[in-house]
Write a protein that holds these residues in place. Structure first.
Motif, PDB file in Angstrom:
ATOM      1  N   GLN A  54       0.865  -1.177   0.000  1.00  0.00           N
ATOM      2  CA  GLN A  54       0.000   0.000   0.000  1.00  0.00           C
ATOM      3  C   GLN A  54       0.892   1.214   0.000  1.00  0.00           C
ATOM      4  O   GLN A  54       2.052   1.150   0.376  1.00  0.00           O
ATOM      5  CB  GLN A  54      -0.953   0.001   1.197  1.00  0.00           C
TER       6      GLN A  54
ATOM      7  N   SER B 236       1.275   3.785   1.724  1.00  0.00           N
ATOM      8  CA  SER B 236       1.850   4.418   2.919  1.00  0.00           C
ATOM      9  C   SER B 236       2.920   3.566   3.582  1.00  0.00           C
ATOM     10  O   SER B 236       3.356   3.877   4.683  1.00  0.00           O
ATOM     11  CB  SER B 236       0.755   4.744   3.921  1.00  0.00           C
ATOM     12  N   ALA B 237       3.360   2.482   2.905  1.00  0.00           N
ATOM     13  CA  ALA B 237       4.407   1.645   3.506  1.00  0.00           C
ATOM     14  C   ALA B 237       5.771   2.291   3.336  1.00  0.00           C
ATOM     15  O   ALA B 237       6.668   1.752   2.706  1.00  0.00           O
ATOM     16  CB  ALA B 237       4.387   0.237   2.902  1.00  0.00           C
ATOM     17  N   PHE B 238       5.907   3.494   3.919  1.00  0.00           N
ATOM     18  CA  PHE B 238       7.164   4.230   3.846  1.00  0.00           C
ATOM     19  C   PHE B 238       7.755   4.373   5.237  1.00  0.00           C
ATOM     20  O   PHE B 238       7.035   4.382   6.220  1.00  0.00           O
ATOM     21  CB  PHE B 238       6.939   5.633   3.267  1.00  0.00           C
ATOM     22  N   PHE B 239       9.073   4.547   5.253  1.00  0.00           N
ATOM     23  CA  PHE B 239       9.731   4.793   6.530  1.00  0.00           C
ATOM     24  C   PHE B 239       9.409   6.205   7.011  1.00  0.00           C
ATOM     25  O   PHE B 239       9.273   7.129   6.209  1.00  0.00           O
ATOM     26  CB  PHE B 239      11.246   4.620   6.394  1.00  0.00           C
ATOM     27  N   GLU B 240       9.334   6.343   8.323  1.00  0.00           N
ATOM     28  CA  GLU B 240       8.981   7.617   8.945  1.00  0.00           C
ATOM     29  C   GLU B 240      10.040   8.695   8.674  1.00  0.00           C
ATOM     30  O   GLU B 240      11.238   8.437   8.812  1.00  0.00           O
ATOM     31  CB  GLU B 240       8.854   7.359  10.456  1.00  0.00           C
ATOM     32  N   LYS B 241       9.548   9.877   8.273  1.00  0.00           N
ATOM     33  CA  LYS B 241      10.393  11.086   8.206  1.00  0.00           C
ATOM     34  C   LYS B 241      11.528  11.047   7.192  1.00  0.00           C
ATOM     35  O   LYS B 241      12.521  11.752   7.347  1.00  0.00           O
ATOM     36  CB  LYS B 241      10.987  11.424   9.582  1.00  0.00           C
ATOM     37  N   LEU B 242      11.398  10.230   6.155  1.00  0.00           N
ATOM     38  CA  LEU B 242      12.438  10.227   5.129  1.00  0.00           C
ATOM     39  C   LEU B 242      11.919  10.902   3.865  1.00  0.00           C
ATOM     40  O   LEU B 242      10.724  10.893   3.590  1.00  0.00           O
ATOM     41  CB  LEU B 242      12.876   8.800   4.787  1.00  0.00           C
TER      42      LEU B 242
ATOM     43  N   GLU C  87      15.513   9.243  -0.025  1.00  0.00           N
ATOM     44  CA  GLU C  87      15.966   8.372   1.061  1.00  0.00           C
ATOM     45  C   GLU C  87      15.127   7.095   1.138  1.00  0.00           C
ATOM     46  O   GLU C  87      15.651   6.014   1.421  1.00  0.00           O
ATOM     47  CB  GLU C  87      15.914   9.115   2.398  1.00  0.00           C
TER      48      GLU C  87
ATOM     49  N   SER D  35      16.776   3.486   0.562  1.00  0.00           N
ATOM     50  CA  SER D  35      16.713   2.512   1.658  1.00  0.00           C
ATOM     51  C   SER D  35      16.205   1.170   1.145  1.00  0.00           C
ATOM     52  O   SER D  35      16.785   0.120   1.442  1.00  0.00           O
ATOM     53  CB  SER D  35      15.790   3.007   2.773  1.00  0.00           C
ATOM     54  N   PHE D  36      15.112   1.221   0.377  1.00  0.00           N
ATOM     55  CA  PHE D  36      14.594  -0.032  -0.170  1.00  0.00           C
ATOM     56  C   PHE D  36      15.625  -0.673  -1.097  1.00  0.00           C
ATOM     57  O   PHE D  36      15.818  -1.889  -1.082  1.00  0.00           O
ATOM     58  CB  PHE D  36      13.269   0.202  -0.910  1.00  0.00           C
TER      59      PHE D  36
ATOM     60  N   SER E 111      18.829  -0.564  -0.956  1.00  0.00           N
ATOM     61  CA  SER E 111      19.939  -1.217  -0.249  1.00  0.00           C
ATOM     62  C   SER E 111      19.505  -2.526   0.401  1.00  0.00           C
ATOM     63  O   SER E 111      20.323  -3.408   0.632  1.00  0.00           O
ATOM     64  CB  SER E 111      20.553  -0.269   0.780  1.00  0.00           C
ATOM     65  N   LEU E 112      18.203  -2.670   0.687  1.00  0.00           N
ATOM     66  CA  LEU E 112      17.729  -3.949   1.225  1.00  0.00           C
ATOM     67  C   LEU E 112      17.887  -5.060   0.190  1.00  0.00           C
ATOM     68  O   LEU E 112      17.956  -6.238   0.521  1.00  0.00           O
ATOM     69  CB  LEU E 112      16.251  -3.855   1.629  1.00  0.00           C
TER      70      LEU E 112
ATOM     71  N   ASP F 229       7.637  11.843   2.292  1.00  0.00           N
ATOM     72  CA  ASP F 229       6.515  11.108   1.719  1.00  0.00           C
ATOM     73  C   ASP F 229       5.169  11.722   2.098  1.00  0.00           C
ATOM     74  O   ASP F 229       4.222  11.698   1.329  1.00  0.00           O
ATOM     75  CB  ASP F 229       6.566   9.645   2.153  1.00  0.00           C
TER      76      ASP F 229
ATOM     77  N   CYS G 173       9.607   1.912  -5.472  1.00  0.00           N
ATOM     78  CA  CYS G 173      10.278   1.128  -4.431  1.00  0.00           C
ATOM     79  C   CYS G 173      10.112  -0.369  -4.692  1.00  0.00           C
ATOM     80  O   CYS G 173      10.994  -1.167  -4.383  1.00  0.00           O
ATOM     81  CB  CYS G 173       9.717   1.473  -3.044  1.00  0.00           C
TER      82      CYS G 173
END
Ligand SMILES: Nc1ncnc2c1ncn2[C@@H]1O[C@H](COP(=O)(O)OP(=O)(O)O)[C@@H](O)[C@H]1O
Ligand SMILES: [Mg+2]
Lengths: 355, 242
Positions: B85, B87-93, B97, B101-102, B104-105, B130, B145
């Protein structure tokens, strides 16, 4: 970048960009230390004030080390006005006045208003004279007294405030961060999303622990840096570095508390509410803000059950009282055991999705 | 090796008394654009999540690119891309970023992540958080992502829901492009115009079952109606769904 380092970065940025979190976890505890430390600066110390008039050989010839040891027990002021000093003594502003009448003869005037202090000052000055006498003979002393403090009654405010507030800061920071990550990542389905990324679960756990430990160490450094400035005057004892593993174990224990709270709540607000309701009373009962001696006695057995109580006491032991492994090791073990048990309960209650 | 990208057999999942997925079998051909259609609560999301290997099926098997998707298999996960969905984003990035982040995973470089941001037209929003993106932009970031590691198989759950017509059309172009590069795309939707336009084949679901599978044009012809929407209403009925 590896998954571990990129997840660590994500967690770190998420935290330091959250102004509220930074304020409550880093700024507020430090602010308390700065304010309480200043407020209670003169209090709690049973240090006596002794005014020295003119040259006093036994005092003037003390080396750095002895002087430092002496300043634990008394504040030495120097004056050129004996009458004024004696006036202040009568007014109770200082505890004793000392001068050297003729070379080798010390005159000590003290007030009997506070017998305990008078006795302490007399004893101290007397022991200085005796030491000087022995040294003057050039012989090793025939008798020595070896002393060990059992209970430090003369604890200064900072010696108590720095470990207590640090314990509270660690407890808040560690529990908040792990609860927040769990709840936020679950609510946003990031936990699910990470499940579908080719990473080891250990990377997520490792990043969370690593960032929390890093932050706890930063808190430790900041606290000690403030507490040791002369204005606050915390004097670190030899084994102060034992606070590092203690803080690490405390961090793990409170991360587990955060995980448990995160497991049973669905929103960040709810998690935060439960956390405050758990951590604040615990901090009070554990003597983070004021000594627990003032609390009614029946609270003591309850306080004994709290991990923060043990963390605070052990931190005070190694930071302020010169205690060592004997104090730190059992507490570290207890905190790790507590962390393991609580984390296991949290794991059982773990949910992938918010209800 | 067949050219089946996805093979699903006898999939079942129940939640208490609810049979969310009740015996679903389907096959998706490599390179195909496949749509799963159905009213709310039909079991589309659950089906998709079972296929992705996000949940353990009560019964049935799923093979993606020839490999079982359950239990979790990191080697397979490298080859599939999933959008859960927006909103599956990391907080405050920021957007940059997030995607880095995704990336690099999956062991993907930052350059490749930035290129992906460019592909979905978000370079101008790279430094925006976001939460400050519009619905369509967030959706595109989310898809970016999911695509950053160049997956062979892409799953999208209602990617266009809640978007305005411009943003939807914009996203359609992006999805066509993804499929045009040879990737197999599976999406769920309840917009029939979208499915008719984008999908090579659709499966119409209701109450946890697949009612009909086929090319949109064939289904329209078969039922003798005007468009896919009519097919859908004919198959799933007209009663109101929550
Ligand atoms: N985690 C869950 N727990 C309980 N019931 C669920 C859960 N997920 C879905 N359901 C139920 O399963 C059915 C199918 O849901 P879902 O797959 O989300 O449908 P769709 O995506 O087509 O709207 C619904 O009745 C829904 O209420
Ligand atoms: Mg759905």
């Amino acid at each position: 970048m590896s998954a571990l380092s990129s997840l660590s970065k994500v967690m770190f940025l998420g935290l330091i960009r959250d102004r509220t979190a930074v304020f409550f976890m880093l700024v507020l505890p430090l602010l308390f230390l700065v304010l309480f430390g200043a407020l209670f600066q003169g209090e709690g110390g049973s240090r006596s004030t002794v005014v020295q008039y003119g040259e006093v050989t036994v005092l003037d010839e003390l080396d750095e080390e002895h002087l430092a040891a002496l300043s634990e027990a008394l504040v030495l002021e120097r004056t050129g006005d004996r009458e004024d000093a004696l006036e202040r003594l009568r007014a109770g502003e200082v505890d004793a006045v000392v001068w050297e009448e003729t070379p080798g003869t010390l005159e000590l005037r003290y007030s009997a208003a506070d017998e305990a202090r008078a006795g302490a000052v007399r004893g101290l000055v007397n022991s200085l004279v005796q030491d000087a006498n022995v040294a003057a003979t050039g012989q090793p002393p025939a008798f020595r007294m070896s002393t060990e403090r059992v209970e430090d009654e003369s604890i200064r405010a900072i010696q108590f405030l720095a470990p207590g507030l640090l314990g509270w800061a660690i407890a808040m920071g560690a529990s908040f961060m792990s609860a927040f990550t769990l709840v936020n990542w679950r609510r946003k389905r990031l936990l699910r999303r990470l499940w579908l990324a080719p990473i080891r679960p250990g990377a997520v756990v490792g990043a969370r622990i690593g960032v929390s430990l890093g932050l706890a160490m930063a808190q430790l450094v900041l606290f000690l840096a403030v507490a040791v400035i002369p204005f606050y005057g915390l004097r670190l004892t030899d084994m102060w570095w034992l606070s590092i593993p203690l803080v690490a174990c405390g961090t793990l224990a409170f991360m587990a508390v955060g995980l448990l709270i995160g497991a049973v709540t669905s929103t960040e607000e709810a998690a935060n509410g439960v956390l405050q309701a758990v951590i604040m009373p615990m901090a009070f009962l554990s003597g983070s803000f004021f000594p627990t001696e003032v609390m009614p006695g029946w609270l003591e057995p309850i306080a004994r059950l709290l991990p923060l109580k043990h963390l605070n006491e052990a931190l005070m032991g190694v930071l302020s009282r010169g205690e060592g492994w004997g104090t730190a090791l059992p507490v570290m073990g207890g905190l790790l055991l507590f962390a393991a048990v609580v984390a296991a309960i949290a794991a059982r209650l773990f949910r992938w999705e918010a209800k | 090796m067949t050219d089946a990208a996805i093979t699903v057999e006898g999939l079942r999942k129940r939640y208490g008394d609810v049979r969310a997925v009740d015996g679903v079998s389907l096959e998706v051909v490599s390179g195909e654009f496949y749509g799963i259609l159905g009213p709310n609560g039909a079991g589309k999301t659950t089906t998709l999540e079972l296929i992705e290997g996000l949940r353990e099926p009560d019964e049935g098997t799923v093979r993606l690119l020839g490999l079982p998707s359950w239990p979790r298999n990191p080697d397979l996960l490298r080859r599939i891309g999933v959008q859960l969905q927006s909103s599956a984003f990391f907080e405050k990035l920021t957007a940059r970023e997030q995607i880095r982040s995704f990336a690099s995973l999956y062991g993907v470089s930052a350059d490749r992540a930035d290129a992906m941001l460019e592909t979905v037209g978000l370079t101008g929003k790279a430094d925006v958080r976001d939460t400050e993106l519009s619905g369509g932009q967030a959706q595109r970031l989310s898809i970016a992502c999911a695509l950053v590691h160049d997956p062979e198989l892409v799953f999208l759950d209602e990617p266009t829901t809640g978007l305005d017509p411009q943003a939807r059309r914009n996203l359609w172009d992006l999805l066509r492009e993804i499929n045009g590069q040879g990737r197999t795309v599976v999406l769920t939707t309840h917009y029939m115009d979208e499915a008719e336009l984008l999908c090579d084949r659709v499966a119409v679901m209701d109450a946890g079952r697949v009612l009909r599978v086929g090319r949109p044009r064939d289904l329209i012809e078969e039922l003798g109606v005007a468009n896919l929407e009519d097919v859908f209403l004919r198959l799933t009925g007209r009663e109101y769904r929550e």
